[in-house]
Design a protein around this motif. Structure first.
Motif, PDB file in Angstrom:
ATOM      1  N   ARG A  63      31.724  59.011  18.227  1.00 23.56           N
ATOM      2  CA  ARG A  63      32.018  57.640  17.840  1.00 23.56           C
ATOM      3  C   ARG A  63      30.874  57.010  17.061  1.00 23.56           C
ATOM      4  N   ASN A  64      29.671  57.498  17.305  1.00 23.26           N
ATOM      5  CA  ASN A  64      28.496  56.988  16.590  1.00 23.26           C
ATOM      6  C   ASN A  64      27.342  57.966  16.801  1.00 23.26           C
ATOM      7  N   ARG A  65      26.157  57.576  16.355  1.00 23.66           N
ATOM      8  CA  ARG A  65      25.014  58.480  16.393  1.00 23.66           C
ATOM      9  C   ARG A  65      24.641  58.865  17.831  1.00 23.66           C
ATOM     10  N   VAL A  66      24.619  57.852  18.711  1.00 22.03           N
ATOM     11  CA  VAL A  66      24.269  58.128  20.105  1.00 22.03           C
ATOM     12  C   VAL A  66      25.261  59.118  20.710  1.00 22.03           C
ATOM     13  N   ASP A  67      26.532  58.925  20.379  1.00 21.44           N
ATOM     14  CA  ASP A  67      27.578  59.798  20.904  1.00 21.44           C
ATOM     15  C   ASP A  67      27.412  61.213  20.354  1.00 21.44           C
ATOM     16  N   ALA A  68      27.038  61.327  19.085  1.00 20.96           N
ATOM     17  CA  ALA A  68      26.834  62.650  18.469  1.00 20.96           C
ATOM     18  C   ALA A  68      25.690  63.391  19.157  1.00 20.96           C
ATOM     19  N   ARG A 126      24.681  62.848  22.277  1.00 24.46           N
ATOM     20  CA  ARG A 126      25.144  63.153  23.631  1.00 24.46           C
ATOM     21  C   ARG A 126      26.027  64.411  23.623  1.00 24.46           C
ATOM     22  N   ALA A 182      25.967  52.488  26.549  1.00 24.97           N
ATOM     23  CA  ALA A 182      25.511  52.928  25.227  1.00 24.97           C
ATOM     24  C   ALA A 182      25.207  54.426  25.240  1.00 24.97           C
ATOM     25  N   GLY A 223      27.864  56.758  24.604  1.00 25.11           N
ATOM     26  CA  GLY A 223      28.351  56.758  23.228  1.00 25.11           C
ATOM     27  C   GLY A 223      29.246  55.577  22.894  1.00 25.11           C
ATOM     28  N   ALA A 224      29.372  54.625  23.810  1.00 21.41           N
ATOM     29  CA  ALA A 224      30.229  53.465  23.540  1.00 21.41           C
ATOM     30  C   ALA A 224      29.605  52.580  22.466  1.00 21.41           C
ATOM     31  N   PRO A 225      30.391  52.164  21.460  1.00 30.21           N
ATOM     32  CA  PRO A 225      29.875  51.215  20.469  1.00 30.21           C
ATOM     33  C   PRO A 225      29.713  49.821  21.090  1.00 30.21           C
TER      34      PRO A 225
END
Lengths: 205, 205
Positions: free
Chosen positions: A190-195, A197, B156, B159-161
């Motif tokens: 969903r975003n960079r942090v998710d990538a 993870r 966060a 991966g949650a926006p």
């Protein structure tokens, strides 16, 4: 006797695994953290080197495998073959071990008997892949990210901002942003942090 | 005989630790993953429950400690006391164990003798803190983030926006952004990814 060198960075787990293997009448065991393993493996003859692939990361694996290959091809120095302990959920760690030339793969969720069987087989010059790891082996070939993307993502995972990543890799910030977008898309994040993870969970990083 | 219940989610490590403790003539041991531990602890009398605090997270610790407190105060049901294995680098995990009412703390980088000594002391109704953990105990009281900030950061880290975090917690996106800025500042991080990395490393998340 099969001479086993066991590599694990957490001392109490290392001692515990050594106690387990040490119960076998046909095995002698020495246990060490990764930082001492290569020196030990060089200094004394070892038949099988057992490494926790999740804990240890790429570099000691490569060095140990390097020693192993050297002794196998040139028939000089100590000979030892790599057997790795890997988690089912970590195809990336299994991939690194495959790349490093490991001959045995035992699932961390296996019974101790599997480890002992694996050690005997690898010591006998055969390969050993735990049945429980069949699916992980398949997924290990499916790392969706290129080497360059993995480098960018590793830097991001260390907390480096885009500008710093760009400077470190000699790229423009726009290029780094493009890499990050591609990474996010390819990992289904969903975003960079998710990538980060997702990639850490799969052991790609 | 001291009845030990050992809780670890990775089977081969669980079996290995059990082999280690099982060598002691005054201990009997049963080993289980976290998901089965509470049921087992309820079903049978246990003197000491040994838990890997880094692996297991908050909820089984709290449940096991709940059982332990209940039996201590009301003198009903099985009695067991918590001893946790924690890493020196993970004050957050130690803090969770302290909050849960653990009586024993053994460093994962200790020799097995420390674990056995700890088990005996906790079984005798005493407390046990591994010397190697003295510094970690001090740092355990220094979690710089509030409960609310930890909730925001956990979301966060999954991966949650921002928009999703706001919706989940019933906050405006501006408020979530303010929380994230405060978190980044308080953890001394360079950005959100860095704040997650630092907080996970310290075991706060």
């Amino acid at each position: 006797m099969i001479r086993v060198l066991l590599v694990h960075d957490v001392r109490i787990l290392r001692c515990a695994l050594a106690a387990l293997v040490g119960r076998e009448p046909d095995m002698t065991i020495e246990a060490a953290p990764a930082k001492d393993a290569v020196r030990l493996a060089r200094a004394q003859p070892t038949d099988v080197c057992v490494v926790d692939a999740d804990v240890t990361g790429r570099s000691p694996l490569d060095e140990l495998a390097g020693l192993s290959r050297k002794s196998a091809t040139r028939s000089v120095g100590p000979s030892h073959r790599l057997l790795v302990l890997v988690s089912q959920h970590c195809p990336g760690a299994l991939r690194r071990a495959l790349d490093a030339g490991a001959r045995g793969f035992v699932c961390k969720d296996a019974l101790p008997e599997q480890l002992v069987t694996g050690i005997r087989q690898v010591a006998a010059g055969e390969r050993f892949v735990d049945n429980a790891l069949a699916g992980t082996v398949l997924r290990a070939s499916e790392v969706p990210l290129s080497e360059r993307e993995l480098t960018v993502l590793s830097a991001a995972a260390e907390g480096a901002p885009i500008t710093e990543i760009a400077r470190r890799l000699g790229l423009s910030t726009g290029t780094v942003r493009n890499y990050m977008s591609a990474i996010t898309r390819k990992t289904g994040a969903r975003n960079r942090v998710d990538a980060i993870r997702i990639s850490q969970g799969a052991g790609w990083l």
